[in-house]
Design an enzyme around this catalytic site. Structure first.
Site, PDB file in Angstrom:
ATOM      1  N   ALA A 140       0.862  -1.191   0.000  1.00 33.67           N
ATOM      2  CA  ALA A 140       0.000   0.000   0.000  1.00 33.67           C
ATOM      3  C   ALA A 140       0.892   1.232   0.000  1.00 33.67           C
ATOM      4  O   ALA A 140       2.050   1.171   0.437  1.00 33.67           O
ATOM      5  CB  ALA A 140      -0.888  -0.005   1.239  1.00 33.67           C
ATOM      6  N   GLY A 176       0.511  -5.093   0.974  1.00 37.07           N
ATOM      7  CA  GLY A 176      -0.742  -5.152   0.222  1.00 37.07           C
ATOM      8  C   GLY A 176      -0.580  -5.802  -1.126  1.00 37.07           C
ATOM      9  O   GLY A 176      -1.527  -6.374  -1.668  1.00 37.07           O
ATOM     10  N   GLU A 221      -0.941  -9.314  -0.435  1.00 36.59           N
ATOM     11  CA  GLU A 221      -2.343  -9.564  -0.067  1.00 36.59           C
ATOM     12  C   GLU A 221      -3.219  -9.678  -1.307  1.00 36.59           C
ATOM     13  O   GLU A 221      -4.099 -10.519  -1.384  1.00 36.59           O
ATOM     14  CB  GLU A 221      -2.840  -8.442   0.847  1.00 36.59           C
ATOM     15  N   GLU A 229       4.460  -5.403   7.151  1.00 37.83           N
ATOM     16  CA  GLU A 229       3.664  -4.428   7.919  1.00 37.83           C
ATOM     17  C   GLU A 229       4.159  -4.284   9.360  1.00 37.83           C
ATOM     18  O   GLU A 229       4.157  -3.201   9.913  1.00 37.83           O
ATOM     19  CB  GLU A 229       2.188  -4.844   7.912  1.00 37.83           C
TER      20      GLU A 229
HETATM   21  N1  T1G Z   1       4.601   3.459  -0.267  1.00 41.13           N
HETATM   22  C1  T1G Z   1       5.033   4.658  -0.711  1.00 41.13           C
HETATM   23  N2  T1G Z   1       6.278   4.873  -1.218  1.00 41.13           N
HETATM   24  C2  T1G Z   1       7.110   3.812  -1.257  1.00 41.13           C
HETATM   25  C3  T1G Z   1       6.728   2.529  -0.819  1.00 41.13           C
HETATM   26  C4  T1G Z   1       5.404   2.374  -0.305  1.00 41.13           C
HETATM   27  N3  T1G Z   1       4.954   1.190   0.098  1.00 41.13           N
HETATM   28  N4  T1G Z   1       7.802   1.697  -0.985  1.00 41.13           N
HETATM   29  C5  T1G Z   1       8.784   2.436  -1.523  1.00 41.13           C
HETATM   30  N5  T1G Z   1       8.379   3.699  -1.679  1.00 41.13           N
HETATM   31  C6  T1G Z   1       9.162   4.794  -2.268  1.00 41.13           C
HETATM   32  C7  T1G Z   1      10.338   5.173  -1.401  1.00 41.13           C
HETATM   33  O1  T1G Z   1       9.934   6.092  -0.409  1.00 41.13           O
HETATM   34  C8  T1G Z   1      11.265   5.798  -2.426  1.00 41.13           C
HETATM   35  O2  T1G Z   1      10.721   7.071  -2.723  1.00 41.13           O
HETATM   36  C9  T1G Z   1      11.037   4.939  -3.672  1.00 41.13           C
HETATM   37  O3  T1G Z   1       9.738   4.320  -3.481  1.00 41.13           O
HETATM   38  C10 T1G Z   1      12.082   3.861  -3.853  1.00 41.13           C
HETATM   39  O4  T1G Z   1      12.102   3.129  -2.620  1.00 41.13           O
HETATM   40  C11 T1G Z   1      -2.522  -2.686   3.472  1.00 41.13           C
HETATM   41  C12 T1G Z   1      -0.749  -1.605   5.127  1.00 41.13           C
HETATM   42  C13 T1G Z   1      10.064  -1.869  -2.355  1.00 41.13           C
HETATM   43  C14 T1G Z   1      12.021  -3.048  -1.318  1.00 41.13           C
HETATM   44  O5  T1G Z   1       6.589  -1.855   3.515  1.00 41.13           O
HETATM   45  O6  T1G Z   1      10.675  -2.068   1.271  1.00 41.13           O
HETATM   46  O7  T1G Z   1       0.965  -2.660   2.324  1.00 41.13           O
HETATM   47  O8  T1G Z   1      12.719   8.412  -1.998  1.00 41.13           O
HETATM   48  O9  T1G Z   1      14.484   3.728  -2.058  1.00 41.13           O
HETATM   49  O10 T1G Z   1      15.789   0.365  -2.031  1.00 41.13           O
HETATM   50  O11 T1G Z   1      -1.629  -4.545   4.560  1.00 41.13           O
HETATM   51  O12 T1G Z   1      11.042   0.522  -1.030  1.00 41.13           O
HETATM   52  O13 T1G Z   1      12.398   7.825  -4.403  1.00 41.13           O
HETATM   53  O14 T1G Z   1      10.853   9.463  -3.281  1.00 41.13           O
HETATM   54  O15 T1G Z   1      13.228   1.912  -0.786  1.00 41.13           O
HETATM   55  O16 T1G Z   1      14.890  -0.383  -4.290  1.00 41.13           O
HETATM   56  C15 T1G Z   1       4.047  -2.580   2.820  1.00 41.13           C
HETATM   57  C16 T1G Z   1       8.273  -0.679   1.593  1.00 41.13           C
HETATM   58  C17 T1G Z   1       3.354  -1.263   2.984  1.00 41.13           C
HETATM   59  C18 T1G Z   1       7.451  -1.927   1.320  1.00 41.13           C
HETATM   60  C19 T1G Z   1      12.361  -1.091  -2.814  1.00 41.13           C
HETATM   61  N6  T1G Z   1       5.174  -2.434   1.893  1.00 41.13           N
HETATM   62  N7  T1G Z   1       9.249  -0.454   0.539  1.00 41.13           N
HETATM   63  O17 T1G Z   1      13.575  -0.755  -2.193  1.00 41.13           O
HETATM   64  O18 T1G Z   1      13.917   1.548  -3.187  1.00 41.13           O
HETATM   65  S1  T1G Z   1       2.096  -1.335   4.172  1.00 41.13           S
HETATM   66  C20 T1G Z   1       6.374  -2.061   2.346  1.00 41.13           C
HETATM   67  C21 T1G Z   1      10.401  -1.163   0.508  1.00 41.13           C
HETATM   68  C22 T1G Z   1       0.901  -2.316   3.449  1.00 41.13           C
HETATM   69  C23 T1G Z   1      -1.277  -3.475   3.686  1.00 41.13           C
HETATM   70  C24 T1G Z   1      -0.197  -2.724   4.358  1.00 41.13           C
HETATM   71  C25 T1G Z   1      11.380  -0.759  -0.564  1.00 41.13           C
HETATM   72  C26 T1G Z   1      11.438  -1.708  -1.757  1.00 41.13           C
HETATM   73  P1  T1G Z   1      11.735   8.272  -3.123  1.00 41.13           P
HETATM   74  P2  T1G Z   1      13.500   2.605  -2.053  1.00 41.13           P
HETATM   75  P3  T1G Z   1      14.655   0.158  -2.945  1.00 41.13           P
END
Ligand code: T1G
Length: 694
Positions: free
Chosen positions: A62, A102, A105, A125
């Protein structure tokens, strides 16, 4: 952001989503997916559906930026998943990249999941202080069983495609073209006329008491945190309640967690680490210099740890030292560390071999001449470092970056005889360098914007968290930790015992207390620095002067028996401390844990404010990134500056003023920036936002 649908001749509807950079699921994506599934279900000539994403990954979760918005638009992610799960046509997910949160999911709501090799899956999460909010826990527990599901959800770690297939999370893993494989899978499901949807049947062998015992063991080290316990409840609901009821309870728990301070802190940490890797305010001309060959001078503990960090990122590294014995010791150290990692399962045997093969060893400094980046990690002595850096400046190609790993010496002094100082930078790694993620990127007077950009880029590429720091004594982290050290010594002088001090910070969330850490690294190191700076610590100096140097002498602030590294309270140290208090005319008293924590954390914040005022750090969140990744600050508290915002800067500055009066230590007087923020009713987060908009 787009959701495209393509109907193929064979009756397959291909849905392709795109929302760069990681296909985060926002309101438009959720709306688009519901529309596409409804379109497919309403169309007679569609027999099956495949869901895929363009770009580097399937949905990576998400959109975290949406959290906290009072009203989220469009259908919830749960509604999207339900739409998919109850589709009248089979839906198969074609997976690649990092299928997280998500994103997984959504994939779990599909009737099949096909991934290309190299794909990873995870429900991270809990690392954001949350639980999966769209049925992920429930569907996963029904798919792979409650215990495996709980380990997966509580750890928040990513697993590889092969492991995910073995667990049953994936139906098929292909070497290439996962979309074509997913299409075949979906069409086969349509031909069979039946495909899996979710039913309320529970595993007959689920025993609540057994599960609760398992959960207790799994989460015992996370007692302070809300999310792991919530994950346990979510899995238990999946096994004991009807699906819809369980999901409804999950969503209530998700809403409570996402509004809670721990999740706010963990989301702050996530964005703080990414912001720190951006060279704000530097005009970076042209593409970042690529670095594909690294040389490290000095095969000691730091040097080998640094070289291992690069090989872990797939970058070859050459370690240079003056004697064969030093190289042999270094090689043994690397072999042992890699073997331990492989034994623990954090890397495979094959990865360990690959990383070892990427290391070269030499006694000839000339070998550094073709490196793109050379890092000196020799003994912490100014003259030795100056000599090495000057030789490297003459030896290396003019385009190469030259870096020092010094932890405290003025880097401009080190580079004083270097001709080409724009390519000179500090890269301060933290021990153990092959594990700790923090790298302070320290700027010399003439360090160029290109060098800064390349340093930040390479650090992030090898999985580190780079933070820019100005060149001052101790840079960001060590300059702040010295202030905590002064308060630790005062607490001991005024009445606390080592085990009291350490326990108070461990209960706050640090993995180890400062005194046990000092015993581990050796008390003579700090003693020498204090002598050099002329900043005596009465207790710490007395401990060293009594020959108690820490673990290496079997006694420091604690005693250590039979080579065991477990810190044991020691009556001898208690008598020594009491005698020093007495000599200073101090009547010893006891302290509450909260008072000790405030005495140690608030001065960190105060020094952090000064570091911001001086421009040594660009952002308050950078300081948090330093402490979260270099000093074990509890991540679910967001770092010292975020924690200060949570405490309230007004209360914090009042306590500092009282402490300054009580101890006569003027360095505890609130920094002008703190007073300004209090007067303007701002937080450090407000300050960062204000600066980001400049
Ligand atoms: N939401 C918004 N922005 C995100 C994002 C996310 N989930 N993931 C990454 N970004 C942005 C990040 O801020 C950066 O932005 C750019 O993408 C590149 O990221 C409902 C509630 C995918 C492994 O926790 O682990 O789903 O700085 O530098 O090193 O149950 O990003 O370029 O402006 O990290 O190659 C669950 C979090 C959410 C994944 C890639 N998902 N992201 O790593 O690039 S909660 C996560 C990561 C959810 C549901 C629940 C990593 C990556 P900018 P990066 P990277």
């Amino acid at each position: 952001m787009t959701i495209e649908t393509r109907k193929l001749d064979n009756g397959l509807l291909l849905i392709v989503a795109e929302n760069p950079p990681v296909n985060a699921i926002n309101a438009a994506i959720r709306q688009g997916l519901v529309g596409a599934i409804e379109q497919a279900n309403g169309s007679d000539d569609v027999v099956a559906i495949v869901l895929s994403c363009k770009g580097r990954t399937f949905f990576a979760g998400a959109d975290i930026k949406e959290f906290g918005n009072a009203r989220k638009e469009g259908p919830t992610l749960h509604e999207v998943c339900q739409k998919i799960a109850h589709s009248t046509k089979p839906v198969v997910a074609a997976l690649h990249g990092t299928v997280l949160g998500g994103g997984l999911e959504i994939a779990l709501a599909c009737h099949g999941r096909v991934a290309v090799e190299g794909t990873t899956c995870g429900l991270p999460e809990s690392q954001l202080g949350l639980i999966p909010g769209a049925g992920g826990t429930n569907r996963l527990a029904r798919l792979i069983g409650p215990k495996k599901a709980l380990e997966f959800v509580v750890s928040g770690k990513q697993i590889g495609a092969a492991r995910a297939e073995k667990l049953g999370v994936l139906d098929e893993v292909v070497a290439q073209n996962e979309v074509a494989a997913a299409i075949s899978c979906a069409l086969r499901m349509a031909q069979r006329g039946r495909f899996k949807s979710w039913s309320d049947d529970f595993p007959a062998d689920f025993v609540v008491s057994t599960f609760e015992d398992f959960a207790r063991k799994l989460t015992q080290k996370m007692a302070n945190q809300d999310a792991p316990a919530a994950c346990v409840r979510s899995v238990q609901r999946a096994m004991t309640m009807p699906f819809e009821e369980a999901i409804a309870a999950d969503r209530e728990e998700f809403a409570r967690l996402s509004a809670g301070n721990q999740s706010l802190a963990l989301r702050h940490a996530f964005f703080a680490e990414r912001a720190a890797a951006k060279p704000k305010g530097f005009d970076i001309p042209g593409p970042v210099k690529s670095i594909s060959k690294v040389t490290v001078i000095g095969a000691g503990t730091m040097g080998t740890g640094i070289a291992m960090s690069f090989t872990a990122g797939g970058i070859p590294a050459t370690l240079i030292d003056t004697t064969q014995e030093a190289l042999d010791r270094g090689l043994d150290r690397v072999r042992n560390l890699l073997a331990t990692s492989a034994r623990r399962g954090s890397i495979s045997e094959e990865q360990a071999e690959q990383r070892l093969a990427l290391l070269q060893w030499s006694r000839d400094i000339e070998q550094a001449s073709d490196a793109d980046l050379v890092i000196e990690a020799v003994y912490e002595d100014l003259a030795i470092k100056q000599d090495i850096i000057t030789r490297l400046d003459a030896l290396c190609d003019q385009s190469a970056l030259i870096a020092t790993n010094t932890s405290a010496i003025d880097i401009d002094l080190i580079a004083k005889d270097v001709r080409n100082r724009d390519r000179f930078v500090g890269l301060h790694f933290f021990a153990p360098a092959n594990v700790m993620r923090l790298v302070e990127v320290v700027l010399g007077k003439e360090t160029s914007a290109e060098t800064i950009a390349a340093s930040l880029w390479i650090a992030k590429k090898i999985g580190k968290v780079p933070v820019l720091s100005g060149n001052c004594d101790g840079f960001i982290g060590n300059r702040m930790v010295a202030k905590r050290g002064a308060q630790v010594d005062r607490l001991l002088l005024e009445g606390a015992l080592p085990q009291d001090v350490d326990e108070s910070l461990k209960c706050f969330g640090f993995p180890m207390g400062p005194l046990a850490i000092n015993d581990m690294s050796g008390l003579d190191v700090g003693y020498a620095i204090r002598k050099r700076r002329g900043t005596p610590f009465p207790i710490a100096d007395a401990v060293v002067e009594h020959g108690r140097l820490g673990q290496k002498t079997g006694a420091g602030y604690y005693r250590y028996e039979d080579g065991n590294r477990t810190p044991l309270p020691d009556p001898e140290i208690e008598n020594l401390i009491a005698s020093v208090s007495n000599a200073h005319g101090i009547t010893r008293r006891t302290f509450s844990p909260d008072e000790m924590v405030a005495r140690m954390i608030y001065p960190l914040v105060n020094e952090g404010a000064r570091i911001l005022e001086e421009g040594i750090a660009l952002r308050a969140s950078d300081i948090d990134a330093v402490w979260l990744n270099g000093y074990g600050f509890p991540r679910w508290r967001g770092g010292p500056m975020f924690h200060a915002d949570s405490v309230g800067l007004s209360d914090l500055t009042k306590t500092l003023r009282d402490l300054a009066r009580l101890t006569g230590d003027n360095s505890l007087t609130p920094a002008p920036l703190l007073n300004r923020l209090v007067a303007d009713e701002m937080t450090f987060t407000d300050l960062d936002k204000e600066n980001a908009e400049k």
